[in-house]
Design a protein around this motif. Structure first.
Motif, short mmCIF file in Angstrom:
data_model
loop_
_atom_site.label_atom_id
_atom_site.label_comp_id
_atom_site.label_asym_id
_atom_site.label_seq_id
_atom_site.Cartn_x
_atom_site.Cartn_y
_atom_site.Cartn_z
N TYR A 133 0.83 -1.21 0.00
CA TYR A 133 0.00 0.00 0.00
C TYR A 133 0.87 1.26 0.00
O TYR A 133 0.58 2.23 -0.71
CB TYR A 133 -0.92 0.01 1.22
CG TYR A 133 -2.19 -0.79 1.05
CD1 TYR A 133 -3.25 -0.31 0.30
CD2 TYR A 133 -2.32 -2.05 1.63
CE1 TYR A 133 -4.42 -1.04 0.14
CE2 TYR A 133 -3.48 -2.80 1.47
CZ TYR A 133 -4.52 -2.29 0.72
OH TYR A 133 -5.66 -3.02 0.56
N GLN A 188 -8.93 -3.58 -3.42
CA GLN A 188 -8.63 -2.15 -3.37
C GLN A 188 -7.17 -1.91 -3.73
O GLN A 188 -6.83 -0.97 -4.46
CB GLN A 188 -8.93 -1.59 -1.98
CG GLN A 188 -8.67 -0.09 -1.87
CD GLN A 188 -8.94 0.44 -0.47
OE1 GLN A 188 -9.34 -0.29 0.43
NE2 GLN A 188 -8.72 1.72 -0.26
N THR A 248 -1.70 3.23 -10.40
CA THR A 248 -0.35 3.78 -10.22
C THR A 248 0.57 3.35 -11.35
O THR A 248 1.33 4.16 -11.90
CB THR A 248 0.22 3.32 -8.87
OG1 THR A 248 -0.58 3.85 -7.82
CG2 THR A 248 1.65 3.81 -8.69
N ARG A 285 -5.55 0.16 -6.90
CA ARG A 285 -4.56 1.19 -6.61
C ARG A 285 -3.26 0.93 -7.37
O ARG A 285 -2.69 1.84 -7.97
CB ARG A 285 -4.30 1.22 -5.10
CG ARG A 285 -3.24 2.21 -4.65
CD ARG A 285 -3.22 2.25 -3.13
NE ARG A 285 -2.15 3.06 -2.61
CZ ARG A 285 -2.22 3.76 -1.51
NH1 ARG A 285 -3.34 3.77 -0.82
NH2 ARG A 285 -1.20 4.46 -1.08
N GLU A 300 1.35 4.32 -3.98
CA GLU A 300 0.62 5.58 -4.01
C GLU A 300 1.10 6.41 -5.19
O GLU A 300 2.30 6.64 -5.36
CB GLU A 300 0.84 6.36 -2.71
CG GLU A 300 0.02 7.64 -2.64
CD GLU A 300 0.22 8.38 -1.33
OE1 GLU A 300 -0.47 9.39 -1.11
OE2 GLU A 300 1.08 7.94 -0.53
#
Length: 317
Positions: free
Chosen positions: A109, A167, A175, A171, A113
Motif C-alpha cells: 500500500y 482495493q 499507479t 490502486r 501511491e
C-alpha cells in the motif's frame, strides 16, 4: 525475531495475554498497564519468532485488536537471548524464508501511491532511458532501469491477487498505468523539444542501435527474463533476504521500452511504437504473473508450516 507493540483498551488486555502467553514462539512478554492514552488502556510488547508472526497477528485480528487499538510490527535487527534462540529453533520453517503478510501488505500500500515522488522518478528514469537510446548507451539504460520505481507496483499486483485485496489491485493498476502514461508523455514532449532544437533526429530513433536494439524487439526471452526477475524480486521483498532487488531492476526492460515509445511517438515511427509497447506489455504481464505465482506458492508452503505448528502445539500444550 519480530517485535510487536500492541496498544489496546484495558478490556482486551487479558484476552490478548491469553492468546499469546503460552505460545512457545513468543518471548519477552511485557505489559504496561494504564500507560496508553489513545486508546485509553494498556501497552503489551513481545518478541516472536518470524516464522510464527502470522499466527500471532491472526490471533490478534480475531480478537479485534486492529479495530480498537494498534499493532506495530518491526524486525529486530540484533538480539541476545537464549529463550529467543530456542523459540526460533523450535518454530517450524526457517526465519529467512518466512513471509510476514501484514508487513508485505503494508509495504504494498505504501509504495503504490501515485504521488509526486513516484511520478518524478518515473519521468526522470524514462528521460534518462531516452538519452540512452539516442547515445546507444547500455550503461545509461542500466541506470534508468535501476532508477525506475515501477517494480513495487508490479509486486503489489501479485500481493493483491493472492491475498484478495481488490482495493490494492485497483490502486496498483492505476499507479502503474498512470506512471507509465505520464512518463511516456513527458518523454514525447522532451523529444519534440529536442527535435525542434535539432538535438534529436529521426536517425537517432530508427538508425542502427546495437547496444539498445533489444528495447523494441521483444521475443520469448523477454517474457522468460520477466518471469525469473519478478520471482526473484518478490522473494527479495517477502523474505529476510533483499540482496536480489538490484539484479531485478537491471533485468527487466520496462522503463527503456516506455522511453522508446515516447520517442517513437514524437517522430511517428509506428514500428518502434508497436515493438516497444509489446516489449513493455510482455514485461509487465510476465512480472505480474510470476509475482502472483511466487506469492501463491509461498502462501501454500507456509500454510503447511502453520499446520505443523498447530499440531506441535497440540502435542505440547
Amino acid at each position: 525475531m519480530q517485535h510487536l507493540r500492541i496498544t489496546v483498551p484495558a478490556r482486551l488486555t487479558e484476552p490478548v495475554l491469553a492468546a499469546v502467553a503460552d505460545d512457545p514462539a513468543v518471548t519477552t512478554l511485557t505489559v504496561q498497564r494504564g500507560s496508553a492514552l489513545r486508546p485509553l488502556g494498556d501497552v503489551i510488547e513481545l518478541d516472536v519468532a518470524r516464522e510464527a508472526t502470522n499466527d500471532v497477528v491472526d490471533a490478534l485480528r480475531r480478537l479485534g485488536v486492529p479495530d480498537h487499538g494498534t499493532v506495530h510490527i518491526a524486525a529486530v535487527p540484533t538480539w541476545l537471548s537464549r529463550e529467543a534462540l530456542t523459540a526460533e529453533q523450535e518454530a517450524p520453517g526457517h526465519s529467512a524464508d518466512a513471509v510476514v503478510w501484514a508487513q508485505v501488505a503494508h509495504q504494498s500500500y505504501a509504495e503504490t501511491e501515485l504521488n509526486w515522488s513516484y511520478g518524478s522518478f518515473m519521468v526522470l528514469a524514462t528521460l534518462l532511458a531516452g538519452i540512452a537510446i539516442i547515445l546507444d548507451s547500455q550503461i545509461l539504460v542500466i541506470g534508468a532501469m535501476v532508477l525506475g520505481p515501477e517494480f513495487a507496483a508490479i509486486a503489489a499486483l501479485g500481493v493483491a491477487l493472492v491475498r484478495r485485496r481488490y482495493q490494492l489491485l485497483r490502486r496498483a493498476t492505476v499507479t502503474l498505468l498512470g506512471g507509465f502514461a505520464v512518463a511516456i508523455l513527458a518523454t514525447t514532449g522532451a523529444t519534440l523539444l529536442g527535435r525542434a532544437l535539432g538535438w534529436v533526429t529521426l536517425r537517432d530513433v530508427t538508425g542502427p542501435r546495437p547496444g539498445t536494439g533489444f528495447i523494441y524487439t521483444p521475443d520469448r526471452w523477454s517474457f522468460i527474463v520477466a518471469l525469473i526477475a519478478a520471482a526473484a524480486g518478490v522473494l527479495s521483498l517477502t523474505s529476510a533476504r533483499v540482496g536480489g532487488l538490484s539484479g531485478v531492476f537491471i533485468s527487466v526492460t520496462t522503463i527503456p521500452a516506455a522511453a522508446n515509445v515516447g520517442m517513437a511517438l514524437a517522430f511517428g515511427v509506428r514500428s518502434e511504437v508497436v515493438g516497444s509497447s509489446l516489449q513493455l506489455a510482455l514485461n509487465l504481464v510476465g512480472m505480474a504473473a510470476a509475482g502472483a505465482l511466487t506469492l501463491a506458492l509461498q502462501q501454500a508452503v507456509w500454510a503447511r508450516v502453520l499446520k505443523r505448528r498447530v499440531r506441535a502445539r497440540a502435542k505440547h500444550p
